[in-house]
Enzyme design. Structure first.
Site, short mmCIF file in Angstrom:
data_model
loop_
_atom_site.label_atom_id
_atom_site.label_comp_id
_atom_site.label_asym_id
_atom_site.label_seq_id
_atom_site.Cartn_x
_atom_site.Cartn_y
_atom_site.Cartn_z
N TYR A 153 -17.04 29.33 35.08
CA TYR A 153 -15.90 30.24 35.01
C TYR A 153 -16.28 31.60 35.59
O TYR A 153 -17.20 32.27 35.09
CB TYR A 153 -15.41 30.41 33.55
CG TYR A 153 -14.78 29.15 32.96
CD1 TYR A 153 -14.55 28.02 33.74
CD2 TYR A 153 -14.42 29.10 31.63
CE1 TYR A 153 -13.98 26.87 33.20
CE2 TYR A 153 -13.84 27.95 31.08
CZ TYR A 153 -13.63 26.84 31.88
OH TYR A 153 -13.07 25.71 31.35
N SER A 168 -16.26 16.35 29.42
CA SER A 168 -14.94 16.89 29.78
C SER A 168 -14.45 16.17 31.02
O SER A 168 -15.14 16.14 32.04
CB SER A 168 -15.02 18.39 30.04
OG SER A 168 -13.75 18.87 30.41
N TRP A 216 -7.18 21.09 26.88
CA TRP A 216 -6.98 22.25 27.77
C TRP A 216 -5.64 22.22 28.51
O TRP A 216 -5.02 21.18 28.63
CB TRP A 216 -8.14 22.42 28.73
CG TRP A 216 -8.45 21.34 29.72
CD1 TRP A 216 -9.30 20.28 29.54
CD2 TRP A 216 -8.00 21.23 31.08
NE1 TRP A 216 -9.39 19.53 30.69
CE2 TRP A 216 -8.60 20.09 31.66
CE3 TRP A 216 -7.16 22.00 31.89
CZ2 TRP A 216 -8.38 19.69 32.98
CZ3 TRP A 216 -6.93 21.61 33.21
CH2 TRP A 216 -7.54 20.46 33.74
N PRO A 223 -2.61 23.48 27.67
CA PRO A 223 -1.47 23.00 26.88
C PRO A 223 -0.13 23.48 27.43
O PRO A 223 0.90 22.88 27.14
CB PRO A 223 -1.74 23.57 25.49
CG PRO A 223 -2.60 24.78 25.73
CD PRO A 223 -3.47 24.41 26.90
P1 NDP Z 1 -2.51 27.09 29.51
O1 NDP Z 1 -2.00 25.89 30.19
O2 NDP Z 1 -1.95 27.38 28.16
O3 NDP Z 1 -2.28 28.33 30.48
C1 NDP Z 1 -2.58 29.62 30.04
C2 NDP Z 1 -1.88 30.62 30.96
O4 NDP Z 1 -0.46 30.49 30.81
C3 NDP Z 1 -2.20 32.05 30.58
O5 NDP Z 1 -3.41 32.50 31.11
C4 NDP Z 1 -0.99 32.77 31.14
O6 NDP Z 1 -1.16 32.83 32.54
C5 NDP Z 1 0.14 31.79 30.80
N1 NDP Z 1 0.68 32.00 29.44
C6 NDP Z 1 0.07 31.77 28.26
N2 NDP Z 1 0.86 32.06 27.22
C7 NDP Z 1 2.03 32.48 27.75
C8 NDP Z 1 3.24 32.92 27.18
N3 NDP Z 1 3.40 32.99 25.86
N4 NDP Z 1 4.25 33.27 28.03
C9 NDP Z 1 4.09 33.21 29.35
N5 NDP Z 1 2.95 32.81 29.95
C10 NDP Z 1 1.92 32.43 29.16
O7 NDP Z 1 -4.08 27.03 29.30
P2 NDP Z 1 -5.30 27.17 30.36
O8 NDP Z 1 -5.01 26.45 31.61
O9 NDP Z 1 -5.67 28.61 30.44
O10 NDP Z 1 -6.42 26.39 29.57
C11 NDP Z 1 -6.88 26.87 28.31
C12 NDP Z 1 -8.39 26.81 28.28
O11 NDP Z 1 -8.82 25.46 28.43
C13 NDP Z 1 -9.12 27.56 29.39
O12 NDP Z 1 -9.20 28.94 29.16
C14 NDP Z 1 -10.46 26.89 29.34
O13 NDP Z 1 -11.24 27.40 28.28
C15 NDP Z 1 -10.09 25.44 29.07
N6 NDP Z 1 -10.03 24.65 30.31
C16 NDP Z 1 -10.90 23.62 30.47
C17 NDP Z 1 -10.93 22.86 31.60
C18 NDP Z 1 -11.90 21.74 31.72
O14 NDP Z 1 -12.04 21.16 32.81
N7 NDP Z 1 -12.61 21.40 30.68
C19 NDP Z 1 -10.02 23.13 32.72
C20 NDP Z 1 -9.10 24.21 32.46
C21 NDP Z 1 -9.10 24.92 31.30
P3 NDP Z 1 -0.44 33.90 33.50
O15 NDP Z 1 -0.10 35.11 32.66
O16 NDP Z 1 -1.44 34.17 34.55
O17 NDP Z 1 0.77 33.21 34.01
#
Ligand code: NDP
Length: 327
Positions: free
Chosen positions: A54, A154, A209, A211
């Site tokens: 990351y 993962s 991840w 969600p």
């Molecule tokens: P989400 O699908 O929940 O996306 C999060 C993003 O959505 C935020 O950064 C923001 O982005 C937007 N968001 C979140 N809440 C809101 C809201 N209430 N209203 C509007 N926009 C919102 O989760 P991630 O994709 O971030 O995944 C979560 C975690 O999972 C990661 O941080 C990581 O730790 C893990 N992960 C693991 C992976 C793996 O291969 N093992 C791969 C990917 C993630 P923005 O404001 O930029 O639009």
């Protein structure tokens, strides 16, 4: 906050946790990262997810500095890292799941995070160029050295995870405890179909991840083109192309109407829907702004509102429910 056992292990993980992909050390200022961790911790979140890859290692540095500054009781939180993609440099042996990279990658992650041990250590992808025996042995040894407490996978396939389990069992080695798969209303197959045997036979836990499908399921792309989002980041065209499609927008429009009828917001409904699956140990939240996290951290309140009828309606709208399989 609700706490769930991580699979069959004795570890209790908060049902909602916080991740740092694309945000810490990259999209957001360190000050916001600190506010997010404060907010999460004060709301009962005990798991912070990270990875060597990351922001090329910067995400771990930022999180490590915050943890040091906060001086929270070490036993009150769980930190993960994931090895595979490498950090800054990607030379041979700086990526993958060889014993060399697993050992050195773990040591480097610990240095960046300024920790003595990781609670969870993931093999971030399967490595077709390393025998599974080498990886399982290395993970066993890392745990025996006390550098990590539990190991997991993962985005491995069910067959790869099973192979790791059988090899570990045959050789009396420590087996993987958890898998970190993608899971959302729009991405269901692995968790709801492929992994059912793993849950039954090995009691694997899951730390799921994306969600919100990278923010798609917040509903903010419905009638707008917001600028301050990950989909606008230049290097993330592939992610925008994966999700920002008319077909998804049509589904999300209907899901938003369901959320309205329920008197809640779409992000909360989408997170609550993940939480309702008993094979989910924790939903890893992502946020680029504190108001986003404030909202999603209250999603547990919505879970009791998810009736069978509502769940069926969501299945109908999304069309993503996998065919039932016998396990
Ligand atoms: P989400 O699908 O929940 O996306 C999060 C993003 O959505 C935020 O950064 C923001 O982005 C937007 N968001 C979140 N809440 C809101 C809201 N209430 N209203 C509007 N926009 C919102 O989760 P991630 O994709 O971030 O995944 C979560 C975690 O999972 C990661 O941080 C990581 O730790 C893990 N992960 C693991 C992976 C793996 O291969 N093992 C791969 C990917 C993630 P923005 O404001 O930029 O639009």
């Amino acid at each position: 906050m609700e706490y769930r056992r991580l699979g069959r292990s004795g570890l209790k993980v908060s049902a909602l946790s916080l991740g740092s992909w694309l945000t810490f050390g990259n999209q957001i200022e360190d000050k916001i990262a600190e506010e997010l961790m404060d907010l999460a911790y004060d709301s009962g979140v005990n798991f912070f997810d990270n990875a060597e890859g990351y922001a090329g290692g910067k995400s771990e540095i930022v999180m490590g500095n915050i943890l040091k500054k906060k001086n929270w009781d070490r036993s009150s939180y769980i930190v993960s890292s994931k090895i595979y993609f490498g950090a800054e440099e990607k030379k041979p042996n700086m990526i993958g799941l060889s014993k060399k990279h697993l050992f050195e990658g773990t040591d480097n992650a610990l240095k960046r995070l300024q920790l003595d041990h990781l609670d969870l250590l993931f093999c971030h992808r399967a490595d077709p160029e390393t025998p599974i025996e080498e990886t399982v042995w290395a993970m066993h040894q890392i745990i025996m050295q006390g550098k990590a407490l539990y190991w997991g996978t993962s985005e491995w396939s069910a067959a790869e995870i099973m192979e790791a389990h059988y090899f570990a069992e045959k050789n009396h080695l420590i087996a993987p405890v958890m898998e970190q798969p993608q899971y959302s209303m729009l991405w269901r197959d692995k968790l709801e179909r492929d992994f059912l045997t793993l849950f039954r036979n090995f009691g694997m836990g899951t730390t799921i991840w994306s969600p919100l499908a990278s923010g798609m399921l917040s509903g903010k792309y419905l009638d707008a083109d917001p600028t301050d989002t990950r989909f606008k980041m230049e290097s993330l065209g592939w992610l925008r192309d994966r999700w920002l499609k008319e077909e998804n927008l049509n589904k999300i429009r209907q899901l938003k109407m369901l959320a309205d009828k329920l008197g809640t917001s779409l992000p909360k409904l989408a997170i609550a829907w993940c939480l309702k699956n008993p094979n989910v140990s924790t939903v890893i939240l992502g946020a680029s702004k504190t108001h986003q996290l404030k909202e999603t951290l209250t999603s547990l309140d919505i879970v009791p509102l998810l009736s069978d009828e509502l769940m069926q309606e969501i299945d109908r709208i999304t069309g993503t429910k996998p065919e039932a399989v016998a396990v």
